[in-house]
Motif scaffolding. Structure first.
Motif, PDB file in Angstrom:
ATOM      1  N   ILE A 120       0.842  -1.209   0.000  1.00 13.98           N
ATOM      2  CA  ILE A 120       0.000   0.000   0.000  1.00 13.98           C
ATOM      3  C   ILE A 120       0.869   1.247   0.000  1.00 13.98           C
ATOM      4  O   ILE A 120       0.580   2.233  -0.702  1.00 13.98           O
ATOM      5  N   ALA A 121       1.964   1.216   0.772  1.00 17.31           N
ATOM      6  CA  ALA A 121       2.876   2.368   0.782  1.00 17.31           C
ATOM      7  C   ALA A 121       3.489   2.584  -0.590  1.00 17.31           C
ATOM      8  O   ALA A 121       3.620   3.724  -1.047  1.00 17.31           O
ATOM      9  N   ARG A 122       3.834   1.479  -1.272  1.00 16.01           N
ATOM     10  CA  ARG A 122       4.406   1.608  -2.613  1.00 16.01           C
ATOM     11  C   ARG A 122       3.375   2.211  -3.582  1.00 16.01           C
ATOM     12  O   ARG A 122       3.712   3.045  -4.421  1.00 16.01           O
ATOM     13  N   ALA A 123       2.128   1.796  -3.451  1.00 11.86           N
ATOM     14  CA  ALA A 123       1.073   2.349  -4.308  1.00 11.86           C
ATOM     15  C   ALA A 123       0.917   3.840  -4.074  1.00 11.86           C
ATOM     16  O   ALA A 123       0.747   4.623  -5.022  1.00 11.86           O
ATOM     17  N   LEU A 124       1.001   4.257  -2.815  1.00  7.18           N
ATOM     18  CA  LEU A 124       0.877   5.674  -2.489  1.00  7.18           C
ATOM     19  C   LEU A 124       2.047   6.470  -3.055  1.00  7.18           C
ATOM     20  O   LEU A 124       1.869   7.555  -3.622  1.00  7.18           O
ATOM     21  N   HIS A 125       3.242   5.935  -2.926  1.00  2.84           N
ATOM     22  CA  HIS A 125       4.419   6.616  -3.464  1.00  2.84           C
ATOM     23  C   HIS A 125       4.354   6.710  -4.991  1.00  2.84           C
ATOM     24  O   HIS A 125       4.827   7.691  -5.577  1.00  2.84           O
ATOM     25  N   THR A 126       3.779   5.683  -5.609  1.00  2.00           N
ATOM     26  CA  THR A 126       3.724   5.652  -7.074  1.00  2.00           C
ATOM     27  C   THR A 126       2.655   6.575  -7.629  1.00  2.00           C
ATOM     28  O   THR A 126       2.898   7.351  -8.557  1.00  2.00           O
ATOM     29  N   THR A 127       1.455   6.500  -7.055  1.00  2.00           N
ATOM     30  CA  THR A 127       0.330   7.279  -7.595  1.00  2.00           C
ATOM     31  C   THR A 127       0.314   8.717  -7.102  1.00  2.00           C
ATOM     32  O   THR A 127      -0.189   9.613  -7.788  1.00  2.00           O
ATOM     33  N   ARG A 128       0.831   8.935  -5.878  1.00  2.00           N
ATOM     34  CA  ARG A 128       0.821  10.264  -5.249  1.00  2.00           C
ATOM     35  C   ARG A 128      -0.581  10.867  -5.258  1.00  2.00           C
ATOM     36  O   ARG A 128      -0.776  12.064  -5.499  1.00  2.00           O
ATOM     37  N   SER A 129      -1.541  10.010  -5.000  1.00  2.00           N
ATOM     38  CA  SER A 129      -2.943  10.448  -4.936  1.00  2.00           C
ATOM     39  C   SER A 129      -3.666   9.528  -3.970  1.00  2.00           C
ATOM     40  O   SER A 129      -3.052   8.676  -3.320  1.00  2.00           O
TER      41      SER A 129
END
Length: 334
Positions: A130-139
């Motif tokens: 989930i943290a990686r998804a947040l860092h990737t999408t920045r949304s």
């Protein structure tokens, strides 16, 4: 009359593991011959200290204690290792001559188990993904849409090896509402019941666990214990954690399964110790690599020093060693 104590290990090990305060409890019950460790048993300085030593406290990188060393140490009766495995410096002569050996493996098991439990909780909560998804999408990220099965409630955690570390992981997990299972050919059903775990075959554990954590010793019989067949058994979305040794795992098979996209891996150990720069374990988003940080580091080293010092004080009081290692143990331990 006080027994004489000496240290034997590289200087950098002594400075890292033994602070001045960690050695203070030795006196006045025991006589510390020198705060400088013996680095070479065959040097004149080393020979002088060995001649007077009753108790030798060793650390990582200690030279082999063989017949020649014991011949130079006529008073030596105890070797207390302020680290884990004693296989690299306790020669056959020690066992043959009745030298008593102790290890701080129990102390070193504590941070490894703590690291493991942290990774289990994070894995089931899907925190890293989930943290990686947040860092990737920045949304905005909606965790439950990404991982509807996230969470630790009643997930199955499979422990391979009821070793010192494996057992401490089990104790730490007792406070969680998890289903903990163990695969270990040497663990009896009665012992499993006392530990509060379900005893499974390795095949069933691999096939039914949400997280699998490896805690078996590195022995000729355990090389590639987790082979391609075992890796294939793991359920989609499961996480494999290795804090034991890299050679216990078929790394090519593990990487191939990870690259399918339905398996996660937390690897604190690999083979080789440092992977080549081109290894795809470095770059795959489903892999968390750490550089052997689970074991004692930083201020955790002092716990191992305290363990060895406490053993020395038991000897001074005429008590038995708490963490004695016997020759027959080596066939089943790291």
């Amino acid at each position: 009359m006080s027994l004489n104590v000496a240290l034997a290990m590289p200087l950098h090990t002594a400075r890292a593991v033994f602070s001045s305060r960690s050695l203070e409890p030795l006196e006045p019950a025991l006589n510390l011959l020198s705060r400088e460790p013996i680095q070479d048993f065959h040097s004149p300085e080393g020979q002088d200290l060995l001649r007077e030593t009753d108790i030798l406290i060793t650390g990582w990188g200690c030279p082999m204690i063989d017949d020649a060393v014991l011949d130079a140490a006529p008073r030596l009766r105890y070797v207390l290792h302020a680290a884990g495995s004693v296989k690299h410096h306790i020669g056959d002569a020690c066992w043959e001559r009745g030298v008593m050996v102790s290890s701080a493996a129990d102390a070193n098991a504590i941070p490894v188990a703590e690291y493991t439990v942290a990774m289990i909780v994070l894995a089931n909560k899907r925190v890293l993904q989930i943290a990686r998804a947040l860092h990737t999408t920045r949304s905005d990220v909606l965790p439950e849409q990404l991982f509807p099965d996230m969470g630790n409630y009643r997930k199955r955690v499979g422990i391979i090896g009821a070793s010192k570390i494996g057992r401490h992981v089990i104790r730490l997990l007792a406070g969680y509402e998890l289903d903990v299972a163990v695969a270990d050919p040497y663990l009896s059903p009665d012992e499993a019941a006392i530990l509060g775990v379900e005893l499974l075959s390795l095949d069933e554990l691999m096939a039914t666990s949400d997280v699998v954590s490896l805690h078996a010793p590195s022995l000729p019989s355990t090389k590639n214990l987790i082979d391609a067949g075992q890796i294939a058994r793991m359920r989609p979305g499961a996480t494999f954690i290795n804090t034991a040794r890299g050679e216990l795992v078929d790394q090519d098979a593990l990487l191939a399964r990870v690259e399918r996209g339905d398996l996660y891996a937390v690897l604190d150990v690999t083979t080789p110790w440092v992977l080549p720069a081109e290894s795809r374990f470095y770059t795959h988003p489903n892999v968390l690599l750490t550089p052997h940080v689970a074991g004692s580091l930083g201020n955790e080293l002092e716990r191992m020093a305290s363990s060895a010092v406490a053993e020395a004080l038991r000897i001074s009081r005429g008590e038995t060693l708490q963490f004695q290692v016997r020759a027959e143990d080596l066939a089943f331990t790291a």
